[in-house]
Enzyme design. Structure first.
Site, short mmCIF file in Angstrom:
data_model
loop_
_atom_site.label_atom_id
_atom_site.label_comp_id
_atom_site.label_asym_id
_atom_site.label_seq_id
_atom_site.Cartn_x
_atom_site.Cartn_y
_atom_site.Cartn_z
N GLU A 124 0.81 -1.26 -0.11
CA GLU A 124 0.14 0.00 -0.07
C GLU A 124 0.88 1.13 -0.17
OE1 GLU A 124 -3.15 -0.35 -0.70
OE2 GLU A 124 -3.39 -2.37 -0.21
N ASP A 215 -0.62 -1.65 -9.85
CA ASP A 215 -1.15 -2.91 -9.65
C ASP A 215 -1.39 -3.42 -11.09
OD1 ASP A 215 -1.44 -2.30 -7.14
OD2 ASP A 215 -3.66 -1.68 -7.13
#
Length: 274
Positions: A124, A215
């Site tokens: 994250e 991602d």
């Protein structure tokens, strides 16, 4: 001739305990097409991170992935990124557990691909000022965070073209800022928009670098992206557009970059996430 160095990193993750059907669908829709596209474009080096649950799923269900990845690693196209094996937020778990997770991933990659990762994907992109000591102890040479982290302490504009060194208690590691512009345009804008951004930031000193890191699910798993990226040819157009501009856009590996380029400077990032 002006040039810009382009460093590309992709991060894949499915959480522990997710449904097997989700693993399978994500693999078929996004992960496998991405790896096969990269295999067909050896001129495009990239850094690759997958979390432990994905490695375990592929080892059981898609062993051919390991053959593809070994080929990409052995020909020097793919750099493997480490990280916590089960994708923990390193800053909030006990230090011994964080070290165990980092070493578990590094051992797994070394056992399977004969490469111990030099860099990690930071879960994250959550940064805490004490992390350099942890990362250094685990043998991590570099990681990536959003450029927002740098902007929050006034590192902006031309100062974002490269990597920095940071430390805690005398233990240091290197940090690359991830370009927000590249995260937003890849793969959601026309490939030419990304090419124009890279070319417009080239300079004659040949020392600038821009980093994409995001991602892998956005290459087919996010809503609408399978049609856009694969069926309508975004990825093919993107890779071909980068190749056509190779005189200006120089694809670089993270390992090679830190081995040949000094840090832009020293930073102390605050508690931050994307």
């Amino acid at each position: 001739m002006k040039t810009i160095n382009f460093l590309f990193a992709v991060h894949l993750h499915q959480p522990v305990g997710n449904f097997e059907g989700v693993f399978r669908y994500a693999t078929e829709t996004a992960y496998e097409p991405f790896l096969r596209a990269m295999k067909d474009h050896p001129e495009f080096p990239f850094a690759f991170h997958a979390s432990g649950p994905l490695w375990e799923y592929w080892e059981k269900n898609n062993p051919e992935f390991f053959d593809i990845i070994r080929e990409l690693v052995e020909r020097g196209q793919m750099e493997l990124l480490g990280g916590g094996f089960y994708e923990p937020i390193l800053a909030v778990i006990p230090r011994r557990d964080a070290l165990g997770q980092l070493n578990m991933m590094a051992d797994y990659l070394e056992d399977n691909f004969s490469r111990r990762p030099r860099g990690i994907w930071l879960t994250e992109r959550i940064w805490e000022p004490h992390l350099p000591e942890l990362l250094s102890t685990a043998g991590v040479e570099y990681t990536l965070t959003d450029d927002y982290h740098f902007k929050s302490i006034g590192v902006v504009g031309d100062d974002l073209f490269g990597h920095y060194i940071t430390e805690d208690g005398g233990h240091s590691t290197l940090i690359f800022p991830i370009s927000q512009n590249l995260r937003y345009t890849i793969p959601f804008a026309d490939p030419q928009d990304t090419v124009d951004f890279l070319v417009n930031n080239a300079d004659a000193g040949h020392k600038r670098a821009l980093v994409f890191g995001d991602d892998g699910e956005k290459f087919g798993l996010w809503p609408g992206t399978k049609k856009w990226v694969w069926d309508e040819g975004w990825m093919t157009n993107f890779l071909n557009s980068i190749a056509k501009n190779r005189d200006v856009i120089k694809m670089s590996r993270f390992d090679d970059w830190i081995d040949t380029r000094p840090p832009v400077g020293r930073v102390y990032l605050p508690t931050c996430s994307y």
